[in-house]
Design an enzyme around this catalytic site. Structure first.
Site, PDB file in Angstrom:
ATOM      1  CG  ASN A   1      12.922 -30.941 -28.834  1.00 56.80           C
ATOM      2  OD1 ASN A   1      11.866 -30.785 -29.430  1.00 56.80           O
ATOM      3  ND2 ASN A   1      13.807 -31.852 -29.163  1.00 56.80           N
TER       4      ASN A   1
ATOM      5  CE  LYS B   1     -10.094  -7.314 -35.263  1.00 57.85           C
ATOM      6  NZ  LYS B   1      -9.242  -7.263 -34.052  1.00 57.85           N
TER       7      LYS B   1
ATOM      8  CE  LYS C   1      -2.564  -3.335 -39.051  1.00 58.14           C
ATOM      9  NZ  LYS C   1      -3.679  -4.206 -38.711  1.00 58.14           N
TER      10      LYS C   1
ATOM     11  CG  ASP D   1      -7.767  -5.300 -37.375  1.00 53.24           C
ATOM     12  OD1 ASP D   1      -6.622  -5.582 -36.989  1.00 53.24           O
ATOM     13  OD2 ASP D   1      -8.566  -4.663 -36.680  1.00 53.24           O
ATOM     14  CD  GLU D   2      -6.291  -8.917 -35.822  1.00 53.58           C
ATOM     15  OE1 GLU D   2      -6.145  -7.716 -36.132  1.00 53.58           O
ATOM     16  OE2 GLU D   2      -7.116  -9.299 -34.964  1.00 53.58           O
TER      17      GLU D   2
ATOM     18  CG  HIS E   1      -1.629  -7.317 -37.028  1.00 56.86           C
ATOM     19  ND1 HIS E   1      -2.424  -6.201 -36.981  1.00 56.86           N
ATOM     20  CD2 HIS E   1      -1.882  -8.010 -35.896  1.00 56.86           C
ATOM     21  CE1 HIS E   1      -3.147  -6.232 -35.868  1.00 56.86           C
ATOM     22  NE2 HIS E   1      -2.835  -7.309 -35.192  1.00 56.86           N
TER      23      HIS E   1
ATOM     24  CE  LYS F   1      -7.564  -2.423 -28.682  1.00 54.51           C
ATOM     25  NZ  LYS F   1      -8.746  -2.597 -29.520  1.00 54.51           N
TER      26      LYS F   1
ATOM     27  CB  SER G   1      -2.033  -0.203 -33.633  1.00 55.97           C
ATOM     28  OG  SER G   1      -3.366  -0.471 -33.962  1.00 55.97           O
TER      29      SER G   1
END
Lengths: 138, 488
Positions: free
Chosen positions: B127, B181, B205, B207-208, B297, B337, B382
């Protein structure tokens, strides 16, 4: 093919001078080092033959270099690698591994596929060299 | 006795008179509190509303994250209430910032259910974050006592066992995320997996946000990706893997996908942070049981971890995820990035990898932490990194990391294999130089140029991306360093 296990396999084969520098690093870090060889390079072959025991408390890179040379002389057509071990709590495992000798001809692996229902597949790798008996492979 | 029963039994103690009294006076502030070894400690950055005393604000946070409500309740007296009250015990002004304070709060271990991140977080970030008395609130760090950590499984596999299973020692792991992706068919997707692994990477891999969309359902992806993994493994004689994302709408769907990933022979599967803490813990237990490496991820984290004044610091997520039991977590690149101050990132990496950490204020570590032998989580770097930065990556991030080049592999003009090879050669040459004792950070560009003499793809990569850097100032920076740290 070129077996690319180990840390430096994408670089040209290491010269003895380069190997020696890596051994100096191992010694300076207080790691122990051992030499292993095999003629069965399957990536799941976890147990290459030991060339003697790991050198614990090694103070001088030349002691390791001597074992590498002896192993190469005895097993010229085998894969030979150097491993370094760290016994620090929480690590207690291999921390470095690189190939220092390889057979002149590396025939590589066959990917065997076994079809099951629903297009599922069981894959296994077969090393061409292991079609011959141990010791007569390369 | 002429009084009514209500007046006769009304509580006489000043502390329990009905009404609103300051939290500090209710017992949620104790400047002399002696921390117990078994206490859970939390550090909040508090921005009180104008006119609110920082001590009162800290006590209010302690109160609202433990037993208090806005008014006095007599039912407290039925409990060993002093034990259950969290205690704010120290308040420091944040250096160089007006109106912000660091509040240290101690919680008794019995406030929390054993082995449950959901229960822990329901209190600590439940809370309080909407509480009107503070303008903004950020959870900066936590200290987990050994007694409490021992109720968690921890990473299903852990760094050391992952290295043994993968047969990769003494260098960072190398990976790449399949791009684009979204949109690839299963067959085309598997092509990217094959090419990247054959070129020399250890992992590809998902991607998410690749789950089971109309353009590619999950079984297609799993089957074609595993063909790619096994074919590449055979060509190199190395163990390789592809993180199969099993994130789905329900736990039942996730178990089904995870079971299938195991059935098709994958050594690693993947989930997103957005599935929630309980689902993550369930998947970690599944992964330990089935000898599966579990990649996480951190999808969604920046919605609450990036701004300095409100939300929670990512290092707390690192701690919770190590407890919850994942094996990999994206933790920043420094040079890429995405957001990442070098010192902050170092703090995250140390939190994931060390057996014990000391207080280190420049790295944002406010408490000493003993990890009670919980295994080590492998940080994943990454987002916008390429071969030309290899010396910086190795310097900032060390050996125990997965370096993941998505665009930096798949965007190579000579193809994905060439991109992968460029990264592998750059990495191996840099590790070799470091071990040889060279000043590899300063000589990095030269080391890469020399390695490129026997590796055309590396030369191409160096030429293409030579001017790419993401040199923006981070928003989440250390409060305890004299000058801001640069990203390069």
């Amino acid at each position: 093919m070129r077996l690319t296990q180990g840390t430096f396999s994408f670089l040209p084969d290491l010269t003895d001078e380069q190997i020696n520098k890596q051994l100096t690093y191992i010694v300076s870090k207080g790691l122990s080092a051992n030499v292993e060889y095999t003629d069965d390079p399957h990536p799941r072959n976890s147990y290459w033959e030991l060339w003697g025991l790991p050198l614990f408390d090694v103070k001088d890179a030349s002691a390791v270099m001597y074992e590498i040379s002896s192993c190469r002389k005895a097993k010229p057509n085998y894969y030979v690698k150097v491993n370094a071990f760290d016994n620090t709590r929480g690590i207690e495992s291999c921390v470095m591994s690189f190939i220092v000798n390889r057979p002149a001809n590396e025939p590589g692996f066959l990917l065997q596929r076994q079809d099951f229902e629903g297009r599922t597949m069981k894959y296994s790798l077969h090393s061409y060299a292991t079609e011959k008996p141990e010791g007569a492979r390369y | 006795m002429s009084q009514s029963v209500e007046s006769r039994t009304r509580i006489k103690s000043e502390r329990y008179e009905s009404g609103v009294i300051p939290y500090a006076k209710m017992g949620y502030w104790d400047a002399d509190y002696v921390i117990k070894e078994t206490d859970i400690l939390a550090l909040f950055r508090i921005t009180p509303q104008p006119g609110v005393d920082p001590i009162e604000a800290s006590a209010a946070i302690a109160g609202e994250s433990s037993t208090a409500t806005w008014t006095v309740v007599w039912t407290d007296l039925l409990t060993a209430c002093d034990l259950y009250r969290a205690k704010a015990y120290r308040v420091d002004p944040v250096p160089n910032v007006a109106d912000q304070y660091f509040a240290y709060i101690a919680y008794d271990i019995d406030l929390f259910e054993e082995g449950s991140i959901a229960n822990l977080t329901a209190s600590i970030i439940g809370n309080v974050f909407g509480f009107k008395a503070v303008k903004a609130l950020r959870l900066e760090d936590m200290r987990m006592p050994v007694a409490y950590l021992k109720t968690f499984q921890g990473p299903a596999t852990g760094l050391i066992v992952e290295r043994e299973r993968m047969d990769k020692f003494g260098r960072p792991f190398l990976g790449a995320t399949v791009k684009p992706k979204l949109g690839l068919s299963g067959k085309n997707y598997g092509r990217v997996v094959y090419e990247g692994l054959k070129g020399g990477l250890d992992f590809l891999k998902d991607d998410e946000n690749i789950n089971s969309q109309p353009f590619m359902r999950w079984r297609e992806r799993f089957l074609y990706s595993m063909e790619g993994v096994n074919k590449a493994s055979a060509s190199a004689g190395e163990i390789k893997g592809h993180y199969l994302n099993v994130t789905a709408a329900t736990m039942e769907d996730m178990y089904e996908r995870a079971e299938f990933s195991k059935e098709v022979g994958s050594i690693i599967c993947m989930i997103d942070l957005v599935i929630g803490y309980t689902a993550i813990q369930s998947m970690a237990i599944w992964a330990r049981k089935h000898d599966m490496i579990l990649h996480l991820h951190r999808a969604g984290n920046s919605t609450y971890s990036r701004q300095k004044n409100h939300g929670m610091n990512f290092r707390v997520i690192c701690k919770w995820m190590r407890m919850a039991g994942v094996d990999h977590i994206h933790a920043g690149t420094v040079v890429g990035k995405l957001e990442g101050d070098p010192l902050m990132i170092k703090g995250f990496y140390n939190t994931l990898l060390e057996s014990e950490t000391d207080i280190n204020l420049p790295q944002g570590l406010f408490f000493a932490q003993n990890w009670a032998s919980l295994r080590k989580v492998v940080p994943v770097a990454s987002g916008g990194i390429h071969a030309g930065q290899m010396h910086q990556l190795l310097d900032y991030l060390g050996d125990d990391v997965v370096l993941q080049f998505g665009g930096g592999t798949i965007g190579h003009p000579d193809g994905i294999q060439a991109g992968a090879t460029a990264n592998r050669v750059a990495l191996e040459s840099m590790v070799m130089a470091r071990n040889e004792g060279r000043n590899y950070v300063a000589e990095g560009p030269q080391i890469l140029r020399d390695a490129a003499k026997t590796c055309g793809p590396l030369q191409t990569a160096l030429d293409l991306w030579k001017d790419i850097s993401f040199n923006y100032t981070s928003t989440d920076t250390a409060d305890f360093v004299e000058t801001p740290t640069a990203n390069i």
